[in-house]
Design an enzyme around this catalytic site. Structure first.
Site, short mmCIF file in Angstrom:
data_model
loop_
_atom_site.label_atom_id
_atom_site.label_comp_id
_atom_site.label_asym_id
_atom_site.label_seq_id
_atom_site.Cartn_x
_atom_site.Cartn_y
_atom_site.Cartn_z
N GLU A 121 0.37 -4.16 0.07
CA GLU A 121 -0.39 -3.71 1.17
C GLU A 121 -0.87 -2.16 0.85
O GLU A 121 -0.57 -1.21 0.58
CB GLU A 121 0.95 -3.71 2.76
CG GLU A 121 -0.08 -3.42 4.26
CD GLU A 121 -0.22 -1.80 3.73
OE1 GLU A 121 -1.23 -0.84 3.53
OE2 GLU A 121 0.89 -0.75 3.90
N CYS A 134 -1.55 3.54 7.28
CA CYS A 134 -2.45 1.83 6.86
C CYS A 134 -3.03 1.22 8.19
O CYS A 134 -3.55 0.95 8.56
CB CYS A 134 -1.39 1.67 6.11
SG CYS A 134 0.13 1.07 6.67
N ASN A 182 2.72 8.09 3.06
CA ASN A 182 2.89 8.67 4.61
C ASN A 182 3.70 8.31 5.12
O ASN A 182 4.74 9.13 5.97
CB ASN A 182 1.36 8.28 4.84
CG ASN A 182 1.48 6.15 4.68
OD1 ASN A 182 2.20 6.35 3.45
ND2 ASN A 182 1.05 5.82 6.00
#
Length: 479
Positions: free
Chosen positions: A265, A299, A169
């Site tokens: 992450e 996210c 992304n």
């Protein structure tokens, strides 16, 4: 524009090369991987399918180059990053064009990603000089039982070779956020781009090449996960892994990586709590921004709205009015909602919507999908027995859970398996602080949508700190 102009040497026919030893090369495998255009669901680019032997060469070259780079004066490392930043911003158009075509990012957002990545490199260079030029000097007598007859000088040294694995992304920005701190600290980098986003990453790596970084210091290796994925993460020549991506993949990497440092992450089900005293216009604006920018494929996107029952109707009305103004279409047209990354992702999102509707949730917009393009939906009256209450959609759908008490909202936030960020909307600073303390999330925004930027702000464990790429070197004096 991809593979043209200053980027022509990274393309061989219609296949993009991989990068090793300061050169762009074809893989000896003779195989390639298709990169699809999410908008058309057809192959757009092709990249090399590298072999394990080629991975070995990347890592061997990185280890040799890193030893020299670690002895390079800090100011020279910073100069190199500044040069790269300038070139990256100068070449923003072709890199942004790749982002549009392989991850369906709206053109305006794609340009912003490239420019902010250049800015981040410049910031990294300056912050690196500040942090890495400092050391600590300690004396022995503050500790009981010691005289003032020992001295300790500590400084930071590089870890070695960093394996950087960014997600689809933000393939450019999140690759740069790993590479910049690693390089300024004296490390080498082996970059494993995502398949969707690989060509953007390869163009970005070429800006480091044009900036004159030493041969071998940076490698970019593309390939099938089954062939080189585990081989990379378990390789004894890797000294640290920085990964951003899915939870399952992150957990698998952590189990296989052994004792080396990990920086990860892995997404989040970010909660947005709306209190009865909130500015509902502000809250609605930020729900749209937080929940639907880049089609919800962030996210840090708002993943669930927890609204006090007494104001829920008003809030939903305002959000729906703003939702109706979003443009839906292709990334080339700078639309707000563009196709999600893959058919698999679109099918998963559709499953969440159908589950919620079947169990009694109210869809304020009609379900509509064309290929990977999904029209945005606000899903109201969601209950805890619905999948959308807990699972991360990574798409333009947003659930609303109506709560009777603040404690109920905090409980739902903390009952999630993962929570990267969260946000609270209230006019009371005292309430905001108390609730944020109770929420088990990495970062809490007050009266603002969740967001990673500015890029120099701490980001939970993905802190923009150089210490993740260095270890402390301690020198002790003789008595």
């Amino acid at each position: 524009m991809a593979g043209k102009g200053v980027f022509k040497e990274i393309l061989d026919g219609d296949v993009f090369k991989y990068y090793v030893d300061g050169e762009w090369r074809r893989s000896c495998s003779g195989q390639f991987i298709n990169v699809q255009n999410p908008s058309t669901r057809k192959p757009m680019f092709r990249v090399q399918a590298c072999t394990q032997d080629e991975v070995n060469r990347c890592i061997d070259s990185a280890k040799a180059a890193q030893k020299i780079w670690a002895r390079t004066p800090l100011w020279k490392r910073a100069e190199a990053l500044h040069r790269c930043a300038a070139i990256m911003k100068e070449q923003k158009a072709p890199i942004a064009d790749c982002l549009v075509k392989e991850v369906a990012k709206a053109l305006k957002d794609a340009v912003v990603e490239v420019v902010r990545s250049g800015d981040l490199l410049s910031y990294t260079a300056e912050e690196g000089i500040r942090i890495l030029s400092e050391g600590k000097f300690l004396v022995s007598d503050p500790f009981p039982g010691n005289e003032r007859n020992k001295y300790c000088l500590s400084s930071k040294i590089p870890l070695g070779v960093i394996l950087a694995i960014p997600p689809f992304n933000y393939p450019v920005n999140l690759a740069v956020s790993k590479m910049g701190p690693a390089l300024i600290a004296g490390n080498a980098v082996v970059l494993k781009p995502p398949t969707q986003g690989a060509v953007s990453c390869l163009h970005m790596v070429h800006t480091f090449h044009l900036a004159g970084f030493p041969k071998g210091l940076i490698s970019a290796v593309t390939g099938k996960g089954a062939d080189i994925g585990d081989f990379l993460t378990m390789h004894p020549g890797i000294n640290c892994i920085s990964f951003t991506g899915g939870c399952e993949t992150g957990i698998a990497i952590s189990k296989k990586a052994g004792m080396i440092p990990l920086q990860m992450e892995l997404g989040g089900k970010d909660s947005c709590i709306i209190l009865e005293d909130a500015d509902l216009e502000l809250a609605a604006t930020n729900i749209i921004k937080g929940g639907f920018s880049y089609s919800g494929q962030r996210c840090t996107a708002v993943k669930v709205v927890l609204a006090m029952e007494c104001i829920a109707d008003q809030l939903v009305c305002k959000v729906n009015a703003k939702l109706a103004k979003l443009t839906i279409g292709m990334p080339e047209d700078d639309c707000d909602i563009t196709p999600v990354i893959s058919e698999t992702s679109a099918n998963f999102i559709e499953g969440l919507v159908h589950d919620a509707r079947h169990k009694g949730a109210r869809l304020h917009q009609e379900w509509r999908r064309e290929g990977n393009l999904i029209w945005p939906i606000l899903i109201d009256h969601v209950r805890p027995d619905m999948r959308i209450a807990w699972e991360e959609p990574f798409g333009p759908i947003l659930p609303v859970i109506r709560i009777k008490t603040v404690e109920e909202g905090i409980h739902h936030c903390n009952a999630n398996n993962f929570a990267l960020q969260g946000c609270i909307f209230t006019r009371s600073f005292d309430k905001a602080i108390m609730i944020s303390d109770a929420m088990e999330s990495g970062t809490i925004q007050i009266n603002s949508a969740p967001g990673r930027g500015p890029d120099h702000f701490p980001f939970q464990v993905k802190n923009f700190q150089f210490t993740i790429f260095t270890s402390n070197k301690v020198s002790k004096s003789l008595r």
